[in-house]
Design an enzyme around this catalytic site. Structure first.
Site, PDB file in Angstrom:
ATOM      1  N   CYS A  92       0.834  -1.248   0.071  1.00 24.79           N
ATOM      2  CA  CYS A  92      -0.137   0.054   0.072  1.00 24.79           C
ATOM      3  C   CYS A  92       0.798   1.300   0.005  1.00 24.79           C
ATOM      4  O   CYS A  92       1.519   1.600  -0.886  1.00 24.79           O
ATOM      5  CB  CYS A  92      -1.074  -0.014   1.144  1.00 24.79           C
ATOM      6  SG  CYS A  92      -2.271   1.160   1.054  1.00 24.79           S
ATOM      7  N   HIS A 198      -3.874  -4.997   0.242  1.00 23.11           N
ATOM      8  CA  HIS A 198      -3.444  -5.365   1.558  1.00 23.11           C
ATOM      9  C   HIS A 198      -3.534  -6.992   1.506  1.00 23.11           C
ATOM     10  O   HIS A 198      -4.567  -7.383   2.044  1.00 23.11           O
ATOM     11  CB  HIS A 198      -4.384  -4.720   2.513  1.00 23.11           C
ATOM     12  CG  HIS A 198      -4.260  -3.266   2.748  1.00 23.11           C
ATOM     13  ND1 HIS A 198      -3.442  -3.052   3.608  1.00 23.11           N
ATOM     14  CD2 HIS A 198      -4.656  -2.123   2.248  1.00 23.11           C
ATOM     15  CE1 HIS A 198      -3.457  -1.602   3.699  1.00 23.11           C
ATOM     16  NE2 HIS A 198      -4.148  -1.209   2.728  1.00 23.11           N
ATOM     17  N   GLU A 200      -2.680  -8.807   3.859  1.00 27.42           N
ATOM     18  CA  GLU A 200      -3.008  -9.208   5.188  1.00 27.42           C
ATOM     19  C   GLU A 200      -4.594  -9.193   5.427  1.00 27.42           C
ATOM     20  O   GLU A 200      -5.191  -9.452   6.439  1.00 27.42           O
ATOM     21  CB  GLU A 200      -2.064  -8.460   6.129  1.00 27.42           C
ATOM     22  CG  GLU A 200      -2.618  -6.876   6.369  1.00 27.42           C
ATOM     23  CD  GLU A 200      -2.263  -5.806   5.530  1.00 27.42           C
ATOM     24  OE1 GLU A 200      -1.741  -6.343   4.353  1.00 27.42           O
ATOM     25  OE2 GLU A 200      -2.426  -4.555   5.705  1.00 27.42           O
TER      26      GLU A 200
END
Lengths: 219, 257
Positions: A92, A198, A200
């Site tokens: 990001c 992202h 995650e």
């Protein structure tokens, strides 16, 4: 998970903390998919970054604040050095500040590790689209790369951003996504893999990407 | 290629436990937030929203631990609402692993809080919850008003003006709940959803009234919502997230399947 140093082959992966956002999710996700004897550590300590086998460089917030935080933490040189020496994953804002320059905040010079610009989405021709570009969108893989291994073409990833990168070197574009215009959503160059989404927060495809990174020796 | 419309299951959490009878046949303890979150993640939920309904301030710490546990095991975006009143509350939730916070009544009592939180943490993590009821007489142009206290207290604030104001103050998303429809299972208030979605440049999440899968589709196609939030139709096992997405896809809606 072993303590660093207790196992002869412990691998150290540092998640760089420069005060821009909570990094626990990134660290937890990386640790979850890490090979045995891997220690994932959140740090802003240049010595730990120097000692690391691989680096995860996340970030959220505005470009100017991120650059200022990196300056305050004395991390410019350690990050640039690490990006030349070991596997390096930008996420990001961690992708955007690697670029040369960002349009955000009336213009901000960034790390210039990846020559190119960061632009704001122009959605004027697309009144039905919203900013930030927030939610699940597809990444079209435009390069063969070990980090994409096992992730299907046009897999879904979770995005939250209002700016996108445009590298000067088109051959480093590893993935593209559409939000109105098609934009570069991943860059691969040497030891660096950097992604706008992202991982995650991207369920199985994101965890697979992190797993691939945790196993990647770099180039 | 385009952004997928999102399905967001909403879970009420009371003192650390999921309440309102979440049922899955194949998990042992449907009250455990981590188990419920994992189950919805496996079914393909795009995000999860936890609404803390804990009555006492003393027990509110438990939601922090819930968020920590869920965020360390479930890797999709998490929103936490209920009792978010200060910048410190926001910080605590984000540090615990929430990606967004939903601000409801605190925005009404102190609109500057939305701006302060947005400037500190970024618009992307500030969801403003708007609870609205229709107040126009039948036949008159539609008009909705903001209500608090579960729809019991009128505020005199026009819902459309409020949505615009919250956007201007830095909300990143609006969670729009029709208090007329909530709990009725008769579908969203599509006029309300569409009126707000068409008026603001930020995403609108439709909420309140979902009783079947077509209602979810309508929220997107007719309500112009970017995301649809539902509780009971998923909790009681009537439908899975996957079934919902399949139906949406059949209707030509882009979803993550």
């Amino acid at each position: 998970m072993g303590t660093v140093g207790t196992h002869p082959h412990t691998k150290l992966v540092c998640v760089i903390d420069y005060g821009m956002g909570n990094l626990n999710s990134v660290a937890k996700a990386a640790q979850t998919v890490a090979p045995a004897h891997t220690h994932v550590e959140i740090t802003h300590n240049p010595d730990r970054i120097e000692a690391a086998d691989a680096i995860i460089f996340p970030g959220q917030g505005a470009a100017r604040a991120c650059m200022q935080a990196l300056t305050d933490a004395g991390l410019h040189q350690p990050i640039l050095k690490a990006s030349h020496e070991k596997p390096f994953l930008g996420i990001c804002m961690g992708l955007q500040v690697l670029m040369g320059h960002s349009e955000e905040n009336q213009g901000v010079d960034c790390l210039n590790r990846l020559p190119g610009q960061t632009h704001r989405f122009n959605l004027t021709p697309y009144p039905e689209l919203k900013l930030p570009h927030m939610g699940w969108n597809r990444i079209h893989q435009t390069l063969d790369h070990p980090i994409w291994q096992g992730i299907e073409q046009d897999a879904w990833f979770y995005f939250v951003h209002s700016y996108y990168v445009q590298p000067d070197a088109a051959e480093t574009i590893a993935g593209q996504t559409s939000h109105g215009e098609t934009f570069c959503s991943a860059i691969a160059q040497d030891n660096i893999f950097a992604i706008q989404a992202h991982p995650e927060k991207s369920a199985d495809s994101g965890l697979r990407l992190l797993k691939n990174f945790m196993h990647w020796p770099g180039k | 290629m385009t952004l997928a419309k999102r399905i967001i299951p909403c879970l009420d959490v009371d003192n650390g436990r999921v309440v309102k009878g979440v049922q899955f046949v194949d998990i042992r303890d449907a009250g455990d937030p981590v188990e419920v979150a994992k189950k919805y993640d496996q079914q393909g939920a795009d995000e999860l929203t936890f609404l803390d309904i804990t009555a006492t301030a003393h027990d509110r710490d438990t939601i922090v631990h819930v968020v920590e546990q869920v965020a360390s095991q479930v890797f999709i975006p998490l929103t936490v609402g209920g009792g978010i009143r200060t910048v410190e509350n926001v910080r605590t939730m984000l540090n615990a692993g929430a990606d967004k916070v939903a601000i409801n009544s605190a925005a009404i009592f102190n609109p500057g809080f939305v701006q302060e939180a947005s400037e500190k943490f970024g618009a992307q993590c500030i969801v403003v919850a708007i609870d609205a009821k229709k107040v126009s007489a039948p036949g008159d142009p539609d008009k909705w008003e903001i209500f608090t206290h579960g729809g019991r207290k009128p505020t005199g604030i026009d819902a459309l003006e409020w949505a615009q104001k919250m956007t201007d103050l830095g909300a990143g998303e609006l969670l729009v709940t029709s208090m007329d429809k909530d709990g009725t299972k008769s579908g969203f208030d599509l006029s309300l959803t569409r009126a707000i979605a068409d008026a603001v440049p930020i995403p609108v999440i439709a909420s309140g009234g979902v009783g079947n899968l077509d209602h979810l589709c309508d929220g997107v196609t007719e309500g112009h919502a970017e995301a649809v939030l539902a509780a009971s139709i998923f909790h009681f096992g009537e439908y899975s997230i996957k079934e919902a997405k399949t139906r949406m896809q059949e209707q030509g809606i882009e979803v993550r399947l």
